[in-house]
Design a protein around this motif. Structure first.
Motif, mmCIF file in Angstrom:
data_model
loop_
_atom_site.group_PDB
_atom_site.id
_atom_site.type_symbol
_atom_site.label_atom_id
_atom_site.label_comp_id
_atom_site.label_asym_id
_atom_site.label_seq_id
_atom_site.Cartn_x
_atom_site.Cartn_y
_atom_site.Cartn_z
ATOM 1 N N THR A 1 31.865 23.201 36.744
ATOM 2 C CA THR A 1 32.537 24.415 36.310
ATOM 3 C C THR A 1 34.038 24.207 36.440
ATOM 4 O OG1 THR A 1 30.676 25.790 37.010
ATOM 5 C CG2 THR A 1 32.813 26.884 36.776
ATOM 6 N N GLN A 2 34.750 24.461 35.358
ATOM 7 C CA GLN A 2 36.197 24.271 35.306
ATOM 8 C C GLN A 2 36.904 25.559 35.729
ATOM 9 O OE1 GLN A 2 37.590 21.153 34.343
ATOM 10 N NE2 GLN A 2 35.430 20.655 34.621
ATOM 11 N N VAL A 3 37.778 25.447 36.726
ATOM 12 C CA VAL A 3 38.478 26.608 37.282
ATOM 13 C C VAL A 3 39.983 26.376 37.182
ATOM 14 C CG1 VAL A 3 38.875 27.989 39.358
ATOM 15 C CG2 VAL A 3 36.588 27.035 38.907
ATOM 16 N N LEU A 4 40.692 27.382 36.692
ATOM 17 C CA LEU A 4 42.149 27.343 36.681
ATOM 18 C C LEU A 4 42.655 28.401 37.654
ATOM 19 C CD1 LEU A 4 44.735 26.148 35.466
ATOM 20 C CD2 LEU A 4 44.680 28.008 33.779
ATOM 21 N N VAL A 5 43.498 27.975 38.585
ATOM 22 C CA VAL A 5 44.073 28.869 39.576
ATOM 23 C C VAL A 5 45.553 29.055 39.240
ATOM 24 C CG1 VAL A 5 44.531 29.261 42.025
ATOM 25 C CG2 VAL A 5 42.441 28.046 41.320
ATOM 26 N N ILE A 6 45.912 30.278 38.857
ATOM 27 C CA ILE A 6 47.282 30.594 38.456
ATOM 28 C C ILE A 6 47.989 31.277 39.616
ATOM 29 C CG2 ILE A 6 48.720 31.879 36.833
ATOM 30 C CD1 ILE A 6 46.235 31.894 34.932
ATOM 31 N N GLY A 7 49.178 30.789 39.930
ATOM 32 C CA GLY A 7 49.969 31.403 40.994
ATOM 33 C C GLY A 7 51.436 31.120 40.803
ATOM 34 N N LEU A 8 52.223 31.828 41.557
ATOM 35 C CA LEU A 8 53.665 31.587 41.542
ATOM 36 C C LEU A 8 53.973 30.317 42.319
ATOM 37 C CD1 LEU A 8 54.901 35.190 42.361
ATOM 38 C CD2 LEU A 8 54.893 34.069 40.121
ATOM 39 N N VAL B 1 41.486 32.186 37.963
ATOM 40 C CA VAL B 1 41.911 32.987 39.111
ATOM 41 C C VAL B 1 43.384 33.325 38.926
ATOM 42 C CG1 VAL B 1 42.205 33.040 41.620
ATOM 43 C CG2 VAL B 1 40.312 31.723 40.615
ATOM 44 N N ILE B 2 43.710 34.609 39.045
ATOM 45 C CA ILE B 2 45.114 35.025 39.052
ATOM 46 C C ILE B 2 45.419 35.434 40.483
ATOM 47 C CG2 ILE B 2 46.865 36.585 38.147
ATOM 48 C CD1 ILE B 2 45.216 36.768 35.573
ATOM 49 N N GLY B 3 46.359 34.731 41.088
ATOM 50 C CA GLY B 3 46.620 34.864 42.506
ATOM 51 C C GLY B 3 47.219 36.190 42.945
ATOM 52 N N ALA B 4 47.003 36.467 44.217
ATOM 53 C CA ALA B 4 47.460 37.714 44.821
ATOM 54 C C ALA B 4 48.976 37.858 44.775
ATOM 55 C CB ALA B 4 46.974 37.806 46.269
ATOM 56 N N GLY B 5 49.714 36.757 44.837
ATOM 57 C CA GLY B 5 51.176 36.840 44.783
ATOM 58 C C GLY B 5 51.664 37.454 43.482
ATOM 59 N N ILE B 6 50.994 37.160 42.398
ATOM 60 C CA ILE B 6 51.357 37.739 41.100
ATOM 61 C C ILE B 6 50.859 39.177 41.021
ATOM 62 C CG2 ILE B 6 50.912 37.629 38.612
ATOM 63 C CD1 ILE B 6 50.685 34.554 38.959
ATOM 64 N N LEU C 1 54.540 40.741 34.925
ATOM 65 C CA LEU C 1 54.080 39.363 34.767
ATOM 66 C C LEU C 1 52.559 39.310 34.874
ATOM 67 C CD1 LEU C 1 54.433 36.320 34.519
ATOM 68 C CD2 LEU C 1 54.884 36.261 37.000
ATOM 69 N N PHE C 2 51.995 40.003 35.837
ATOM 70 C CA PHE C 2 50.539 40.062 35.981
ATOM 71 C C PHE C 2 49.893 40.576 34.699
ATOM 72 C CE2 PHE C 2 46.906 42.846 37.317
ATOM 73 C CZ PHE C 2 45.984 41.822 37.486
ATOM 74 N N GLU C 3 50.425 41.648 34.168
ATOM 75 C CA GLU C 3 49.896 42.220 32.936
ATOM 76 C C GLU C 3 49.976 41.211 31.785
ATOM 77 O OE1 GLU C 3 52.088 45.573 30.968
ATOM 78 O OE2 GLU C 3 50.333 46.674 31.697
ATOM 79 N N GLN C 4 51.100 40.520 31.667
ATOM 80 C CA GLN C 4 51.249 39.507 30.620
ATOM 81 C C GLN C 4 50.216 38.403 30.782
ATOM 82 O OE1 GLN C 4 55.372 38.421 31.353
ATOM 83 N NE2 GLN C 4 55.940 39.198 29.340
ATOM 84 N N LEU C 5 50.036 37.930 32.008
ATOM 85 C CA LEU C 5 49.121 36.807 32.239
ATOM 86 C C LEU C 5 47.668 37.196 31.996
ATOM 87 C CD1 LEU C 5 50.783 35.034 35.282
ATOM 88 C CD2 LEU C 5 50.959 34.487 32.839
ATOM 89 N N GLY D 1 36.139 33.573 26.868
ATOM 90 C CA GLY D 1 34.840 33.410 27.516
ATOM 91 C C GLY D 1 34.908 33.150 29.006
ATOM 92 N N ALA D 2 36.112 32.999 29.527
ATOM 93 C CA ALA D 2 36.269 32.684 30.955
ATOM 94 C C ALA D 2 36.108 33.939 31.798
ATOM 95 C CB ALA D 2 37.636 32.062 31.218
ATOM 96 N N ARG D 3 35.502 33.753 32.953
ATOM 97 C CA ARG D 3 35.467 34.830 33.949
ATOM 98 C C ARG D 3 36.842 34.900 34.592
ATOM 99 N NH1 ARG D 3 30.510 37.625 34.472
ATOM 100 N NH2 ARG D 3 28.966 36.294 33.500
ATOM 101 N N ILE D 4 37.304 36.094 34.879
ATOM 102 C CA ILE D 4 38.588 36.274 35.550
ATOM 103 C C ILE D 4 38.297 36.806 36.944
ATOM 104 C CG2 ILE D 4 40.811 37.467 35.526
ATOM 105 C CD1 ILE D 4 40.523 37.666 32.473
ATOM 106 N N CYS D 5 38.923 36.189 37.929
ATOM 107 C CA CYS D 5 38.726 36.666 39.298
ATOM 108 C C CYS D 5 40.053 36.645 40.037
ATOM 109 C CB CYS D 5 37.654 35.857 40.017
ATOM 110 S SG CYS D 5 37.931 34.102 40.092
ATOM 111 N N PHE D 6 40.045 37.291 41.189
ATOM 112 C CA PHE D 6 41.274 37.478 41.942
ATOM 113 C C PHE D 6 41.038 37.151 43.409
ATOM 114 C CE2 PHE D 6 41.062 40.724 38.560
ATOM 115 C CZ PHE D 6 42.090 40.259 37.757
ATOM 116 N N ASN D 7 41.952 36.389 43.972
ATOM 117 C CA ASN D 7 41.911 36.149 45.409
ATOM 118 C C ASN D 7 42.774 37.191 46.112
ATOM 119 O OD1 ASN D 7 44.535 35.280 44.924
ATOM 120 N ND2 ASN D 7 44.153 33.164 45.470
#
Length: 123
Positions: free
Chosen positions: A4-11, A75-80, A89-93, A103-109
């Protein structure tokens, strides 16, 4: 079997002002992200970090990363997400992810060290 391919987005932690978060600093954030990336690997996921600036190029950087290959989970990180200054920025991302990886699941840490748990909830 394909992982499973996961992308973790953060500042990028080097760009964040930690003056209002006395228990956090760039080194702790980076260490938490890297530890959870390793934890995800041991759980059978292939995770990549996508660290962005504070908004100038972040949507383009994320869109470019999402175009490289299909990600099953983003994953869109808590810092954003939790720092009010980055709300737009969060809304844009969220919209970039929605368009580029529908098709990707979106989750938040909730912190740099619980990303694996967030991924396990949805991937």
């Amino acid at each position: 079997m394909t992982k499973t391919q996961v992308l973790v987005i953060g500042l990028d932690p080097n760009l964040v002002d930690f003056s209002t978060m006395p228990d956090m600093n760039a080194e702790k954030v980076r260490a938490g992200l890297e530890a959870d990336q390793a934890k995800l690997a041991t759980l059978g996921y292939e995770a990549e970090l996508c660290l962005t600036d504070l908004g100038d190029t972040a949507p383009d950087v994320v869109a470019q990363k999402l175009a490289e290959k299909p990600f099953n989970c983003v994953v869109i990180g808590a810092g954003i997400r939790t720092i009010p200054a980055y709300f737009l920025l969060f809304e844009q991302l969220v919209n970039v992810v929605h368009r580029a990886a529908p098709g990707a699941r979106i989750c938040f840490n909730t912190k740099p060290s619980d990303t694996a748990e967030a991924v396990q909830r949805w991937a």
